[in-house]
Design an enzyme around this catalytic site. Structure first.
Site, short mmCIF file in Angstrom:
data_model
loop_
_atom_site.label_atom_id
_atom_site.label_comp_id
_atom_site.label_asym_id
_atom_site.label_seq_id
_atom_site.Cartn_x
_atom_site.Cartn_y
_atom_site.Cartn_z
N ARG A 154 60.98 40.10 -31.29
CA ARG A 154 60.10 41.25 -31.46
C ARG A 154 60.87 42.49 -31.92
NH1 ARG A 154 58.28 38.84 -26.68
NH2 ARG A 154 56.07 38.24 -26.63
N ASP A 174 69.05 33.93 -36.99
CA ASP A 174 68.31 33.52 -35.80
C ASP A 174 68.07 32.02 -35.91
OD1 ASP A 174 66.35 32.93 -33.82
OD2 ASP A 174 65.78 35.04 -33.78
N ALA A 234 70.91 45.73 -27.02
CA ALA A 234 70.31 44.53 -26.44
C ALA A 234 70.85 44.28 -25.03
CB ALA A 234 70.56 43.33 -27.34
N ARG A 235 71.99 43.59 -24.95
CA ARG A 235 72.61 43.30 -23.66
C ARG A 235 74.11 43.52 -23.76
NH1 ARG A 235 68.97 43.92 -20.33
NH2 ARG A 235 70.13 42.82 -18.71
N ASP A 259 74.12 51.15 -26.33
CA ASP A 259 73.23 51.57 -25.26
C ASP A 259 73.41 50.71 -24.01
OD1 ASP A 259 71.02 53.20 -24.29
OD2 ASP A 259 69.80 51.37 -24.39
N GLU A 264 77.77 48.33 -16.01
CA GLU A 264 77.00 49.56 -16.10
C GLU A 264 76.93 50.25 -14.74
OE1 GLU A 264 73.21 48.96 -17.94
OE2 GLU A 264 74.08 48.14 -19.79
N HIS A 283 71.83 53.32 -21.44
CA HIS A 283 70.80 52.28 -21.33
C HIS A 283 69.40 52.89 -21.39
CE1 HIS A 283 70.25 47.92 -19.77
NE2 HIS A 283 69.27 48.25 -20.59
N ALA A 286 64.39 51.36 -23.08
CA ALA A 286 62.97 51.41 -22.72
C ALA A 286 62.56 52.75 -22.14
CB ALA A 286 62.66 50.30 -21.71
#
Length: 532
Positions: A154, A174, A234-235, A259, A264, A283, A286
Site C-alpha cells: 500500500r 517486490d 518502514a522498519r 524515521d 528506538e 518514528h 503514522a
C-alpha cells in the site's frame, strides 16, 4: 467482555468501544512500563487487548489472559511487540491496521525525499542561527531522476504515485508484484540488484524479516551509484546503520532520511545525530491527526467484529475473513465442523492423516477457511481451546498430516465436501456433506461411502449391522425402553444381506445400559454415539 486498551489510541476508537453493548473498556495507558504486574492483573479476564508500540503482548501476557482472550489489536502496522507464535498457541487472533497510516507514511517518505534533494532543514537551521547561506545549500531536482522502491504494498504504491507526478522514473522490486499490476501502476519491475545499480533515490517499504534484515548493507551500497540517496520509513534494521553511516561520511550516499531505527530511540550520543547529510525523525510515520483517528477507529471496529463473531480483518496469524467472505463461506462452516468432528469420533484407530476433498461449486470458495473449520471440528474433542486460529498448528504438533484436494470430477451434488480420516491400520473413515434448500441447510449425505441424509446436530447413534430382519425394531425398542426419543433416522446398505448403516438422531444420549444392550445384539458390528 473486558477490552484492555493498553496504549493511548484515538478517542474516536475508544468512544466506539464504549458505545458497544456488553463491553467494559479499561484504559490502562502506560501501565505496561510503569507497573508490569498490574498490567498482567488487568489482562486477566480480558476478551481483547489493544496496543500501539509501547506495550508488549508476550507469552506471559497470553498466559495471564487465557482462556478469555480472543483478540489482540495493534493500532498501527508493525507487530514486533506482539508474540504472534504465542498468540496462535492460545488461539488468539492478532490484527493490525495496515491501511490507516498509508497516506501519512507515504507523505512522510516523500517529505524525506524532498529534504534529501533540497536541504531545507539544514537551511532553516542556518537561518535560525542568523546566517544567510544561500550558496551552501544548493540541491537537485526529483524531475527525471530514477526512484527505486523496495516493496510495492500500500505505502510503496502511494509513494510511486507521487514520484510519477514529480516526473520520476520508478523501478520496483517486490517478489509478490505481478507484471500486470506493475504495468497498471506505471512502474518498471526489476530485480533487486538492478534497482540498486540504476536508482538515484531508494526507499524501502517492506516488513522486517530474516530476508530483509540488513538488505541494504555495505556490499549492496557499493553497487549503487555514487551520490545515491537512501530513505527508510518502514522498519528499523532493513538498512544496516553502520554501513549507512560509513557511506554518508564517504559521500557514496549523498543524503539519507530515517524515521525508524534498529533500536528506538537511538542513543543520545548516536553518531547519526551529528551527521549533517542525514535527516532524522522520531518514528513519525503514522503521526498525523487523520492517521491516528483512522487506525484508532479501524482497530476498534476490527476487535468488535471478532468478538461479535463477525469478519476478521487484517489478521497476522491467520487468513483474514472479511465480511463478504464470511457471508459466502459462513453457511458451510457448520457443515465443515460437523464433518471433521464426525470422522474423528467414528475412527476406531489412531488417525495419521486427514484428507479433504472439495468438489463442484465449493472449489471456488475460500478453501483455507473451510479447511480450518473442518480441523476445528476434528480437534474439538482432542485438544482444548482449539479454534480457527490454532487448528493448523495443533494438527502439526500432533503429527497429523492434512491433505487438501480440489476435484473437478462430477458428483451427484452441485457442491460437495468430503473428509477422510486415514488410520494407522490403513482403514479410512469418511463423511461427505453439502448444503440443501434456499436456507442452505447442512446435510451429511454419506458416511463411509453409504448414502444417508442427516442433519448434523446434537446426539446421534451410528450403527453398523448385518442386514437382517428386525434390527431397526430391536434397536428402537431398546432406546425407547430407556426413555430416549428418536427424532429422525436414515438407513443405508451396500447390498441385500450385506452391511447396513443406521444413523438415528436422538433427543438425548442413551445410558450405558442401553448401549450395552444394543451392542449385545448379535447382528450389530459397531454402535457409536457421536455429538455434533
Amino acid at each position: 467482555m473486558k477490552i484492555l486498551v493498553a496504549d493511548k489510541i484515538s478517542s474516536i476508537g475508544v468512544d466506539f468501544l464504549k458505545q458497544q453493548e456488553g463491553f467494559e473498556v479499561v484504559e490502562a495507558y502506560g501501565t505496561f512500563k510503569e507497573d508490569y504486574s498490574k498490567f498482567l492483573e488487568l489482562a486477566k479476564g480480558a476478551a481483547a487487548i489493544i496496543v500501539r508500540s509501547d506495550s508488549k503482548v508476550n507469552r506471559e501476557v497470553f498466559e495471564a489472559a487465557a482462556p478469555t482472550l480472543k483478540a489482540v489489536g495493534r493500532a498501527g502496522v508493525g507487530v514486533d511487540n506482539i508474540d504472534a507464535d504465542a498468540a496462535t498457541d492460545f488461539g488468539v487472533v492478532v490484527m493490525n491496521t495496515p491501511g490507516g497510516n498509508t497516506i501519512a507514511t507515504a507523505e512522510l517518505t516523500f517529505t524525506h525525499m524532498l529534504c534529501g534533494a533540497r536541504p531545507v532543514p539544514q537551511a532553516a537551521q542556518s537561518m535560525r542561527e542568523g546566517r544567510w547561506d544561500r550558496k551552501i545549500y544548493g540541491g537537485s531536482e526529483l524531475f527525471k531522476k530514477t526512484l527505486g522502491i523496495c516493496g510495492m504494498g500500500r505505502i510503496g504504491a502511494e509513494v510511486a504515485k507521487r514520484a510519477k507526478a514529480f516526473g520520476m522514473t520508478v523501478l520496483a522490486y517486490d517478489p509478490y508484484l505481478s507484471g500486470s499490476k506493475a504495468e497498471a501502476m506505471g512502474v518498471k519491475q526489476v530485480e533487486l540488484d538492478k534497482l540498486f545499480r540504476e536508482s538515484d533515490y531508494i526507499t524501502v517499504h517492506m516488513p522486517l524479516t530474516d530476508a530483509t534484515r540488513g538488505m541494504i548493507n555495505k556490499e549492496s551500497i557499493a553497487t549503487m551509484k555514487d551520490g545515491v540517496r537512501l530513505f527508510n520509513c518502514a522498519r528499523g534494521g532493513i538498512i544496516d546503520e553502520d554501513a549507512l553511516l560509513e557511506a554518508l561520511e564517504s559521500g557514496k550516499v549523498a543524503a539519507a532520511g530515517l524515521d525508524v531505527y534498529t533500536s528506538e530511540p537511538p542513543a543520545e550520543d548516536h553518531p547519526f545525530r551529528k551527521q549533517k547529510n542525514l535527516i532524522l525523525t522520531p518514528h513519525l510515520g503514522a503521526s498525523t491527526e487523520e492517521a491516528q483517528e483512522s487506525v484508532g477507529l479501524e482497530i476498534a471496529e476490527s476487535v468488535t467484529s471478532v468478538l461479535r463473531g463477525g469478519g476478521i480483518r487484517n489478521a497476522i496469524n491467520m487468513p483474514s475473513l472479511d465480511e463478504q467472505t464470511l457471508k459466502t463461506v459462513g453457511p458451510y462452516l457448520e457443515l465443515c465442523s460437523a464433518l471433521g468432528s464426525l470422522v474423528q469420533q467414528l475412527a476406531l484407530e489412531k488417525v495419521e492423516k486427514v484428507k479433504i476433498t472439495y468438489s463442484g461449486k465449493v472449489v471456488d470458495l475460500d478453501a483455507n477457511s473451510l479447511t480450518r473449520g473442518i480441523l476445528k471440528g476434528f480437534l474439538k474433542d482432542v485438544s482444548s481451546n482449539v479454534n480457527f486460529v490454532n487448528a493448523l498448528v495443533i494438527m502439526e504438533r500432533l503429527g497429523l498430516q492434512v491433505d487438501v484436494l480440489k476435484s473437478s470430477e462430477e458428483t451427484d451434488y452441485t457442491e460437495l465436501i468430503k473428509v477422510e480420516a486415514v488410520c494407522v491400520n490403513g482403514e479410512n473413515v469418511s463423511a461427505e456433506g453439502t448444503l440443501i434448500g434456499k436456507g442452505n441447510s447442512p446435510r451429511i449425505v454419506s458416511v463411509n461411502g453409504r448414502e444417508v441424509e442427516v442433519e448434523p446436530h446434537g446426539c446421534m447413534l451410528v450403527l453398523a449391522n448385518s442386514d437382517e430382519l428386525g434390527i431397526v425394531g430391536k434397536v428402537g425398542s431398546i432406546i425407547g425402553n430407556h426413555g430416549v426419543n428418536i427424532a429422525a433416522m436414515s438407513l443405508s446398505r451396500n447390498e441385500v444381506g450385506g452391511v447396513a448403516l443406521n444413523i438415528a438422531c436422538l433427543d438425548s444420549e442413551p445410558s450405558d445400559e442401553a448401549m450395552a444392550e444394543i451392542r449385545a445384539i448379535k447382528a450389530v458390528r459397531q454402535a457409536k454415539i457421536v455429538h455434533l
